[in-house]
Design a protein around this motif. Structure first.
Motif, PDB file in Angstrom:
ATOM      1  N   LEU A 244      95.638-179.432 -55.111  1.00 21.62           N
ATOM      2  CA  LEU A 244      96.358-178.183 -55.399  1.00 21.62           C
ATOM      3  C   LEU A 244      95.543-176.966 -54.974  1.00 21.62           C
ATOM      4  CD1 LEU A 244      97.784-179.099 -58.929  1.00 21.62           C
ATOM      5  CD2 LEU A 244      99.062-178.919 -56.780  1.00 21.62           C
ATOM      6  N   LEU A 245      94.228-177.020 -55.160  1.00 22.46           N
ATOM      7  CA  LEU A 245      93.376-175.900 -54.764  1.00 22.46           C
ATOM      8  C   LEU A 245      93.415-175.692 -53.247  1.00 22.46           C
ATOM      9  CD1 LEU A 245      91.315-173.715 -55.439  1.00 22.46           C
ATOM     10  CD2 LEU A 245      89.516-175.457 -55.293  1.00 22.46           C
TER      11      LEU A 245
ATOM     12  N   TRP B 156      98.758-175.357 -47.858  1.00 24.57           N
ATOM     13  CA  TRP B 156      99.978-176.019 -48.317  1.00 24.57           C
ATOM     14  C   TRP B 156     100.891-176.496 -47.175  1.00 24.57           C
ATOM     15  CZ3 TRP B 156     104.599-173.870 -46.959  1.00 24.57           C
ATOM     16  CH2 TRP B 156     104.614-172.517 -46.642  1.00 24.57           C
TER      17      TRP B 156
ATOM     18  N   THR C 287     101.888-173.255 -56.496  1.00 28.22           N
ATOM     19  CA  THR C 287     100.792-172.739 -55.666  1.00 28.22           C
ATOM     20  C   THR C 287     101.335-172.162 -54.361  1.00 28.22           C
ATOM     21  OG1 THR C 287     100.374-174.880 -54.577  1.00 28.22           O
ATOM     22  CG2 THR C 287      99.182-174.420 -56.627  1.00 28.22           C
TER      23      THR C 287
ATOM     24  N   ASP D 232     100.735-168.352 -53.206  1.00 25.99           N
ATOM     25  CA  ASP D 232     100.109-168.098 -51.911  1.00 25.99           C
ATOM     26  C   ASP D 232     100.976-167.173 -51.054  1.00 25.99           C
ATOM     27  OD1 ASP D 232      97.804-168.865 -50.175  1.00 25.99           O
ATOM     28  OD2 ASP D 232      99.399-169.532 -48.855  1.00 25.99           O
TER      29      ASP D 232
ATOM     30  N   LEU E 251      96.519-173.933 -52.461  1.00 26.15           N
ATOM     31  CA  LEU E 251      96.463-172.537 -52.884  1.00 26.15           C
ATOM     32  C   LEU E 251      95.650-171.688 -51.913  1.00 26.15           C
ATOM     33  CD1 LEU E 251      97.271-170.549 -55.148  1.00 26.15           C
ATOM     34  CD2 LEU E 251      95.145-171.162 -56.314  1.00 26.15           C
TER      35      LEU E 251
END
Length: 213
Positions: A163-164, A171, A197, A201, A167
């Motif tokens: 997920l980071l 993605w 996210t 973003d 972000l």
């Protein structure tokens, strides 16, 4: 020199066949472990509640203890054959939406830098594009590694890491990897967090472009 990880014998006490996961409870009755369909070895029959299995326990996952390298009691575990995954209809729609968003952001960046009279801003564009390409390639590779680890019963990449990366701008690469590898597409909680996210973003990029105009 360390030996092979200890194996545990237990019974499948819960199983959702539609979603492909359940829980194994050891013979001792303590410390049940989450198990996904991808953890079962080649040649293992479709799991059913009450079946006995031998497995290793991975305690580094996001769900807590997870059963890996699962095989029927008395048999040896072998890695399942890799199958070429195909995106679902929903996956193709997600890819299309992601492509439209990426093209929109790229067009906005290009227009902003083209019309800018500031040399630093115009010179920043190649670095931004290069950075985004790099983080997206890295993100796709990390997804591929996590998919491989899931198939082989090895230590997984934490979901917070995936997920980071999304972000931080990776993605689009994550979206492509999810659909082409059919990875993390059926886990609703992860998909909700992932699209959150994406929204954050895109919002940050949009606000940044607006402030720079």
């Amino acid at each position: 020199m360390t030996g092979s990880p200890a194996r545990t014998e237990g019974t499948l006490t819960s199983w959702d066949d539609d979603r492909g996961f359940g829980f194994l409870t050891p013979v001792s009755g303590r410390g049940r472990a989450f198990v996904h369909i991808t953890a079962f070895g080649r040649g293992t029959a479709r799991p059913r509640v009450g079946d006995a299995f031998s497995y290793e326990v991975d305690r580094h996952g996001d769900r807590g203890p997870a059963a890996v390298r699962v095989s029927s009691v008395g048999t040896r575990w072998s890695a399942p054959r890799a199958r070429a995954p195909r995106p679902t209809r929903a996956g193709r729609v997600a890819l299309l939406v992601g492509l439209v968003v990426v093209l929109g952001v790229a067009a906005a960046v290009w227009a902003l830098t083209r019309d800018s009279t500031s040399p630093p801003l115009a010179g920043l564009a190649p670095w931004l594009v290069g950075g985004l390409v790099g983080v997206n390639v890295l993100t796709a590779l990390v997804y591929a590694l996590d998919k491989s680890a899931a198939r082989r019963g090895r230590r997984r990449v934490p979901e917070r890491t995936l997920l980071l990366l999304g972000l931080l701008g990776g993605w689009p690469g994550a979206l492509v990897a999810q659909q082409l590898l059919r990875h993390k597409t059926s886990k609703r909680s992860f998909q909700l967090a992932f699209w959150a996210t994406v929204a954050v973003d895109v919002l940050v990029v949009t606000l940044s472009l607006a402030l720079l105009r």
